[in-house]
Design a protein around this motif. Sequence first.
Motif, PDB file in Angstrom:
ATOM      1  N   PRO A  49       0.928  -1.019  -0.227  1.00 32.52           N
ATOM      2  CA  PRO A  49      -0.011   0.046  -0.161  1.00 32.52           C
ATOM      3  C   PRO A  49       0.933   1.540   0.248  1.00 32.52           C
ATOM      4  N   ILE A  50       0.162   2.459  -0.735  1.00 28.10           N
ATOM      5  CA  ILE A  50       1.197   3.538  -0.759  1.00 28.10           C
ATOM      6  C   ILE A  50       0.384   4.393   0.324  1.00 28.10           C
ATOM      7  N   LEU A  51       0.916   5.165   0.859  1.00 24.91           N
ATOM      8  CA  LEU A  51       0.441   7.219   1.818  1.00 24.91           C
ATOM      9  C   LEU A  51       1.320   7.884   0.463  1.00 24.91           C
ATOM     10  N   LEU A  52       0.658   8.514   0.308  1.00 24.63           N
ATOM     11  CA  LEU A  52       0.998   9.512  -0.996  1.00 24.63           C
ATOM     12  C   LEU A  52       0.822  10.939   0.419  1.00 24.63           C
ATOM     13  N   LEU A  53       2.222  11.813   0.056  1.00 24.13           N
ATOM     14  CA  LEU A  53       1.656  13.136   0.268  1.00 24.13           C
ATOM     15  C   LEU A  53       1.851  14.137  -0.221  1.00 24.13           C
ATOM     16  N   HIS A  54       0.787  15.025  -1.000  1.00 24.79           N
ATOM     17  CA  HIS A  54       0.265  15.167  -2.423  1.00 24.79           C
ATOM     18  C   HIS A  54       0.741  17.180  -1.616  1.00 24.79           C
ATOM     19  N   ASP A  55       1.602  17.584  -2.627  1.00 26.36           N
ATOM     20  CA  ASP A  55       2.192  18.940  -2.019  1.00 26.36           C
ATOM     21  C   ASP A  55       2.050  19.640  -0.482  1.00 26.36           C
ATOM     22  N   LEU A  56       2.451  18.911   0.586  1.00 27.25           N
ATOM     23  CA  LEU A  56       2.436  19.343   1.826  1.00 27.25           C
ATOM     24  C   LEU A  56       3.748  20.464   1.788  1.00 27.25           C
ATOM     25  N   GLN A  57       3.166  21.788   2.121  1.00 27.99           N
ATOM     26  CA  GLN A  57       3.714  22.986   2.521  1.00 27.99           C
ATOM     27  C   GLN A  57       3.879  23.908   2.907  1.00 27.99           C
TER      28      GLN A  57
END
Length: 288
Positions: A49-57
């Motif tokens: 499985p994948i934990l996706l972190l999308h554009d956390l800034q």
Amino acid sequence: VSRPAKTYSTRALGLCAWFACASLKRLRPSTGRRRLGVLLQASLADELPILLLHDLQHRTTTRQRNSDLLMQRLAALLSWAARLVGSKLRIVELRREGAKSLVPELMPTECGCFEDMVSIVNMKTGFSALFGAEVTAPRVLVCAGVLEEALYPCHDFLRAGAGQVGLVPHLCGASGRAGELSRARTSSHLEEVLGVKILESMGAASTWLVPDGPAFAVSTTLPQTDVSIAVESADGMELSDDQALIMSLLLPPDVSSVRLVKIGIGYTSALKFFCTPNVGSFAQAVGA
């Protein structure tokens, strides 16, 4: 009278071939997208499985009212996930080019080198960098700096072949723009149109993402929703996690807490309340 068949010169055919090749080059995925496709295909041989972190800034998380609370939630989730990297799941960060990422500050330092735990892929504005990639992950949990922009990776992961895609609205930030879609509308579109699994809490998300993994330790001091909800009723009822999530999504972003007084059932079995929201820190508005 039949006209003679048209003939094309060798030069014209050569120009057509050159134009077709040039067009194909424009349609090829960017370097970042090709890299992500290779990365996912190579690392998901065992279908982790994948934990996706999308554009956390920093720019997007610090602009909202509950930025500290969001960072605490993400740090708690990453502390749980970092110990499972390689054996139970994989962490992938889609990072916007030139942006200052918040993820290195949130990752626990005791779990090892950041580069060994998180696979970083640069992306352009408005893209999730998944075009042309093939994903065989059974489940993908998306955390996004802006909830609206989670539409991109959720759609692309489902199109790329992921089994299921899940999302916790309270693990995503807000853009703060004037025309921003409400969290309720965005969550509804994700669930009913794209087929994304909307999860009510971090505990539910961890169990869904890694069913055979260690349970996520839910902190009693960390609120699961952005709104504090107090229920008053004669039968002592309390809202379930699902009900609290729905309630918090329906309320405007400037509401910090709400008081619900349960009233009679009446002619239907639906729960009914008088609602008194607390707007900001001081003002109070009365509604029903």
